[in-house]
Design an enzyme around this catalytic site. Sequence first.
Site, PDB file in Angstrom:
ATOM      1  N   CYS A  75     -41.241  13.909  44.948  1.00  0.00           N
ATOM      2  CA  CYS A  75     -39.907  13.278  45.115  1.00  0.00           C
ATOM      3  C   CYS A  75     -38.922  14.303  44.633  1.00  0.00           C
ATOM      4  CB  CYS A  75     -39.822  12.229  44.049  1.00  0.00           C
ATOM      5  SG  CYS A  75     -40.328  12.747  42.117  1.00  0.00           S
ATOM      6  N   GLU A 122     -30.188   6.804  41.169  1.00  0.00           N
ATOM      7  CA  GLU A 122     -30.493   7.375  42.484  1.00  0.00           C
ATOM      8  C   GLU A 122     -30.410   5.891  43.438  1.00  0.00           C
ATOM      9  OE1 GLU A 122     -33.234  11.052  41.809  1.00  0.00           O
ATOM     10  OE2 GLU A 122     -34.207   9.516  42.202  1.00  0.00           O
TER      11      GLU A 122
END
Length: 188
Positions: A75, A122
């Site tokens: 990620c 996010e």
Amino acid sequence: MGANQRVSFDDEPLILVDERDNVVGHDSKVRVHRGAGILHRAFSIFIVSEGGKVLLQQRSREKPLWPLYWSNSCCSHPRQGEEDLAAAHRRLREELGLDTELTFVYRFQYQAQFDERGAEHELCSVYVGRLADEVEIDVNPTEVAAWRWLEGAEVDRLIAADAEPLTPWFVMEWTRLRRDYPHLLPPA
């Protein structure tokens, strides 16, 4: 990957977005993660083997947020001027020394606080990729402390047991993939 090759920098310019994914600016990685965080683009990747296992990584102890926590395969964030998918492929090579075709699955927004050190806030695109079983993983130790392949049921038990530190986004993403996209994951 060269030993200890640094691929992540505090001053790398991340993409700030609104809730509809419209770009509203750019700021340094270190600033967007301070306090409660500033909403920015990110991506998460789950690598699944042909044999039905998923690759997990333990984040490096050098990570300022969630160090040594277990997480999904890879990620990170696209940088200013970089598309999500291109960034995802770049990061697979930088962190794990591999690349594969990736399928976009879904996007979601979340905020997770990591004590007073900062937070993730996010708009995260989730991808799934497939690999053969016997692919060599060449981890970058500045990003990854350890890695392991687990069967889907083992990941389910790992999350249910809550005995090892797991990143919050990994738990959220796995839970949604299991519920809404089970055909993309190893069997339970």
